[in-house]
Write a protein that holds these residues in place. Structure first.
Motif: not given
Length: 301
Positions: A109-114, A116-121
């Motif tokens: 989920x963290x990877x997918x969110x990163x 989709x938002x084009x933002x590094x975790x």
């Protein structure tokens, strides 16, 4: 707030016991199609029955558009995939390992969110991923000096279940938010039922399996897998908050491992409990910020 916390916790525990019941059904000779099919079938009957009871004369009617309802049915296919892949995993690996594989949705989920938002975790998110992976390795006894004899195809199914669950979580808030929880759950399960019956035609309805022991497993899986969790979550999440919900939802992990040890008598070593603890710690750390923000908002209000 206490009632909300209790509802989320009980919903998570309900999810956690599913793998044990599935294992018991397999031991009685029932198939993957029998298990998944009866779960969605009985769940569908129960939930739509609740919807019909709510629509008795004098009750409020829903103003949700047909398009939103169709979206929910389409979204429900992802839950059907989760059930198929997860129960296929349970068929080939210990229940205590299957739930660990499903919990990989945390870092997915963290990877997918990163993406989709084009933002590094963030550093906390990266630490979460490391702890989850390390906890999984410990719980899977990969550091025990001897590689466990697991079915690697089953591990693949478990990871696919986690991936499908990740996508379900990502799109779950896209439609039906103003809908009553029973109606939303019924529509989601309708999509799951369509998918499951497309893959596994409901032969149990005509081959007599229901009256030879399958009925009880289908009913149990429906209640604990498709009725209690969504309804309890719908009640508890608004009261407990998203951050606390994510932590409480992790209760399904120790519950599943404990059930596999007590009921199925699967071997669970101390190092595996250490791995479970690390995964729970990772989930707690990843949600500290959201809990702080919710407390600050509550204090300002």
């Amino acid at each position: 707030m206490f009632r909300g916390i209790a509802a989320v916790f009980l919903g998570a525990c309900s999810f956690g016991i599913l793998s044990t019941f599935v294992k018991l059904a397999y031991k009685e000779g029932f198939t993957l199609g029998d298990v998944t099919g009866t779960q969605v079938f009985f769940g569908l009957i129960i939930l739509w029955g609740m919807v019909l009871l709510r629509q008795l004369p004098g009750s409020k009617s829903s103003s949700t558009s047909f398009r939103d309802k169709l979206k929910l049915v389409a979204m429900g296919t992802s839950t059907g995939l989760v059930s198929i892949f997860y129960y296929k995993c349970v068929q080939t690996v210990p229940a205590s390992i299957a739930i660990l594989l499903l919990m990989q949705f945390t870092w997915m989920s963290l990877a997918l969110d990163a993406v989709m938002k084009r933002k590094l975790p963030t550093s906390i998110q990266l630490a979460t991923v490391v702890l989850v992976l390390l906890g999984t390795c410990l719980a899977g006894r990969l550091f025990s000096g001897e590689l466990p004899d697991f079915d690697w195809q089953g591990i693949g199914y478990g990871l696919l279940a986690a991936l499908c669950y990740t996508f379900f979580l990502a799109i779950n808030g896209a439609a039906g938010n103003a809908m009553h929880p029973t109606t939303k759950s019924a529509l989601l399960l309708t999509g799951a039922c369509i998918l499951v019956f497309s893959v596994f035609p409901p032969e149990f309805l005509v081959n007599g399996a229901l009256w030879h022991g399958l009925f009880k497993w289908g009913l149990v899986l429906a209640v604990f897998g498709t009725v209690i969790p969504p309804l309890f979550y719908a009640y508890g999440i608004p009261r407990a908050g998203l951050g606390l919900t994510a932590i409480l939802s992790a209760a399904e992990l120790p519950v599943a491992v404990l059930m596999s040890r007590v009921v199925l008598h699967e071997e669970v070593l101390p190092v595996q409990w250490l791995g479970v603890g690390l995964i729970l710690l990772a989930i707690a750390l990843s949600n500290l910020n959201s809990i702080r923000k919710s407390r600050q908002t509550a204090s300002l209000a």
